[in-house]
Scaffold this motif. Sequence first.
Motif, PDB file in Angstrom:
ATOM      1  N   GLN A 156       0.851  -1.193   0.000  1.00  0.00           N
ATOM      2  CA  GLN A 156       0.000   0.000   0.000  1.00  0.00           C
ATOM      3  C   GLN A 156       0.885   1.240   0.000  1.00  0.00           C
ATOM      4  O   GLN A 156       2.110   1.126   0.075  1.00  0.00           O
ATOM      5  CB  GLN A 156      -0.900  -0.012   1.236  1.00  0.00           C
ATOM      6  CG  GLN A 156      -0.114  -0.099   2.545  1.00  0.00           C
ATOM      7  CD  GLN A 156      -1.024  -0.219   3.749  1.00  0.00           C
ATOM      8  OE1 GLN A 156      -2.213  -0.392   3.635  1.00  0.00           O
ATOM      9  NE2 GLN A 156      -0.435  -0.129   4.924  1.00  0.00           N
ATOM     10  N   GLY A 157       0.273   2.372  -0.080  1.00  0.00           N
ATOM     11  CA  GLY A 157       1.037   3.615  -0.057  1.00  0.00           C
ATOM     12  C   GLY A 157       1.948   3.742  -1.258  1.00  0.00           C
ATOM     13  O   GLY A 157       1.507   3.626  -2.405  1.00  0.00           O
ATOM     14  N   PHE A 158       3.224   3.935  -0.990  1.00  0.00           N
ATOM     15  CA  PHE A 158       4.184   4.147  -2.072  1.00  0.00           C
ATOM     16  C   PHE A 158       4.384   2.914  -2.947  1.00  0.00           C
ATOM     17  O   PHE A 158       4.909   3.031  -4.047  1.00  0.00           O
ATOM     18  CB  PHE A 158       5.524   4.621  -1.490  1.00  0.00           C
ATOM     19  CG  PHE A 158       5.755   6.087  -1.686  1.00  0.00           C
ATOM     20  CD1 PHE A 158       4.842   7.020  -1.203  1.00  0.00           C
ATOM     21  CD2 PHE A 158       6.863   6.564  -2.369  1.00  0.00           C
ATOM     22  CE1 PHE A 158       5.032   8.382  -1.391  1.00  0.00           C
ATOM     23  CE2 PHE A 158       7.065   7.918  -2.567  1.00  0.00           C
ATOM     24  CZ  PHE A 158       6.149   8.835  -2.076  1.00  0.00           C
ATOM     25  N   PHE A 159       3.982   1.747  -2.460  1.00  0.00           N
ATOM     26  CA  PHE A 159       4.101   0.539  -3.279  1.00  0.00           C
ATOM     27  C   PHE A 159       3.273   0.681  -4.564  1.00  0.00           C
ATOM     28  O   PHE A 159       3.608   0.110  -5.587  1.00  0.00           O
ATOM     29  CB  PHE A 159       3.586  -0.685  -2.502  1.00  0.00           C
ATOM     30  CG  PHE A 159       4.592  -1.239  -1.548  1.00  0.00           C
ATOM     31  CD1 PHE A 159       5.536  -2.159  -1.962  1.00  0.00           C
ATOM     32  CD2 PHE A 159       4.606  -0.847  -0.223  1.00  0.00           C
ATOM     33  CE1 PHE A 159       6.471  -2.677  -1.084  1.00  0.00           C
ATOM     34  CE2 PHE A 159       5.536  -1.350   0.665  1.00  0.00           C
ATOM     35  CZ  PHE A 159       6.461  -2.272   0.233  1.00  0.00           C
ATOM     36  N   LEU A 160       2.183   1.434  -4.462  1.00  0.00           N
ATOM     37  CA  LEU A 160       1.258   1.531  -5.592  1.00  0.00           C
ATOM     38  C   LEU A 160       1.600   2.679  -6.543  1.00  0.00           C
ATOM     39  O   LEU A 160       1.007   2.801  -7.603  1.00  0.00           O
ATOM     40  CB  LEU A 160      -0.182   1.722  -5.063  1.00  0.00           C
ATOM     41  CG  LEU A 160      -0.653   0.656  -4.069  1.00  0.00           C
ATOM     42  CD1 LEU A 160      -2.009   1.017  -3.500  1.00  0.00           C
ATOM     43  CD2 LEU A 160      -0.701  -0.711  -4.733  1.00  0.00           C
ATOM     44  N   LEU A 161       2.574   3.477  -6.147  1.00  0.00           N
ATOM     45  CA  LEU A 161       2.928   4.639  -6.973  1.00  0.00           C
ATOM     46  C   LEU A 161       3.852   4.219  -8.117  1.00  0.00           C
ATOM     47  O   LEU A 161       4.663   3.301  -7.969  1.00  0.00           O
ATOM     48  CB  LEU A 161       3.636   5.672  -6.077  1.00  0.00           C
ATOM     49  CG  LEU A 161       3.619   7.129  -6.540  1.00  0.00           C
ATOM     50  CD1 LEU A 161       2.196   7.663  -6.616  1.00  0.00           C
ATOM     51  CD2 LEU A 161       4.435   7.971  -5.564  1.00  0.00           C
ATOM     52  N   ASP A 162       3.727   4.896  -9.241  1.00  0.00           N
ATOM     53  CA  ASP A 162       4.563   4.605 -10.408  1.00  0.00           C
ATOM     54  C   ASP A 162       6.041   4.905 -10.082  1.00  0.00           C
ATOM     55  O   ASP A 162       6.355   5.924  -9.447  1.00  0.00           O
ATOM     56  CB  ASP A 162       4.104   5.474 -11.575  1.00  0.00           C
ATOM     57  CG  ASP A 162       4.739   5.045 -12.877  1.00  0.00           C
ATOM     58  OD1 ASP A 162       4.037   4.464 -13.707  1.00  0.00           O
ATOM     59  OD2 ASP A 162       5.969   5.262 -13.046  1.00  0.00           O
ATOM     60  N   ALA A 163       6.925   4.013 -10.561  1.00  0.00           N
ATOM     61  CA  ALA A 163       8.364   4.163 -10.256  1.00  0.00           C
ATOM     62  C   ALA A 163       8.919   5.466 -10.806  1.00  0.00           C
ATOM     63  O   ALA A 163       9.810   6.079 -10.209  1.00  0.00           O
ATOM     64  CB  ALA A 163       9.133   2.986 -10.824  1.00  0.00           C
TER      65      ALA A 163
END
Lengths: 329, 231
Positions: free
Chosen positions: B23-30
Amino acid sequence: MHISEGIITGLPAVGYTIVAVGLTAVGVQKMKAFIAENPEKKPLLAMGGAFIFLLSLIPIPAFTGTCSHPAGSPLAAILLGPWIALTLTAMSLFLQAAFFAHGGFSTWGANVITLGVGGAFCGWLAFKAARQAGLSLVVSAALGGLIGDIMTYATAGFSLSLVMAFGPNPQLSFSQYLVAIYAAYLPTQGPIAIGEMFLTGLLIGYVFKQRPEILQELKVVFTKAAIILAVFITLSIPFSDRLYAEDSVLPSVSSEQPAITEEESGMAGMDEAVNEAMAEAAGLAARDPYINLESMGDVWNAVMLLAGAICGFIFGRYWHMLVGEDKKS
Amino acid sequence: MSAGLDISKVFDSEKQLFSQQGQGFFLLDARIKIGLLFVVIVLNVGVAINTLSAILLFIGLPLVLWSRPPLGRTLLFFIAPFFPTLIAAIGIAITSGITPVLKIGMITVYEEGLIHSLGVILRVYCDITWLVLTFITTPFNTILKALRWYYMPSILVDTLALMYRYSFLLYEEFTRMNTAAISRGGKNGQWNTIKTLSRITAQVFMRTYDRSEKIFSAMVARGGEQFNADK
């Protein structure tokens, strides 16, 4: 030795990064040229980078109860050349910062200069200078490792001193900071440098003992052309000595009555002094050689000229293996 | 320092990144993460204002807690720079400044130096927080794709990819040989240790050399010899 994330700030950090990016760009061009020349060696570059990364994970004893890791860049420079080693070090620093927070991105530039210029270039120069001075491969590599490691710490200390001396409200001058930082490094980094010296020298020695062709392919040791040249020079020494002796002691070789005989000059060889004497004692008089070069001055000159031309051709054909190929050629 | 750098733990955490939907930054585009990291480093280190660094740190820390990255590697990130930073901070506190606040024997701690060193600690941990948010929440191959998107030279990305792939393998080989050497008494004394380490590293290098040739042959066999210097 890595300067930690966030230690160097502001303009120095930007300056180091710009210089490091510039150096890495030159290194990338060298890598491209290397791959254009040897496309099959592209994985080797990556493996070389992985090897530097691995070296930074190997603990070596520091003789003071602690342990640290070798810089690795002097060894990489000896094996792959300084520019490629610098670029691989830059990439290795990227991985170390990303995986272990070892070093960092804001100090990446300073670390590239420290390990790349101080470690790779100085280590490589020390290795080359030692080889030129005629030292053995193992000793030269060990010197390269030692100087590269020491210069890594010297450059790191220089970078930090510069930042601190020109930072806000310094208590010490630049040279005093330098002395203080070097004095702080010495107890641990001195023994580590000695450890890296042994590691680099022994490693190159083991590789040379087991797989010398690897070092030949990487142009670390003399190649076939150099060996041919060395053999020719070695073989030509007796001839040149003889010519010199003839020129200096027997100036009138072609005259029928030489001023000084070989016995008088004390320059009689094994054949004349021993073999011919024994043959005559046994009743077998010596005959003239089939090709008497000594009495054929012009032929001898022609032979020497031909030998020179052949060697010149060999040297011209393989010169790049001796001194490294020019990219433009 | 090296004793704490166990690459196998990195490999485990990378595997976790692939297997877990975080969740959180895991779901953000690299690409966004790398862009954010760049901006944070420029603001934190380039501009170098303590207040700004503190704001960035206090934005980053809740994001780390929310994203819940693997604990072991996150702790490693926070612990690894601790001692070098501490030494640097002490050095700055006692060698820069004009207003003494504390005197211990010959050592004087200055107020300006103390503020400067606190600023250094702040900046170090601000950067580390955002490094955690970027690199521990993203599989490395995704980072490489993002770097390629940012026009990083292809030769560097390819080399980084291969370096990443084979670092684990080389480390495993080294560890295996090292364990065998230890079990045979190859590390009795410092001189023996140096000799054994050199021999093992030489072996790893020779295998590295051979493996690079095999990798090239395998790539050519799969039609992958297109990678050339023009890229």
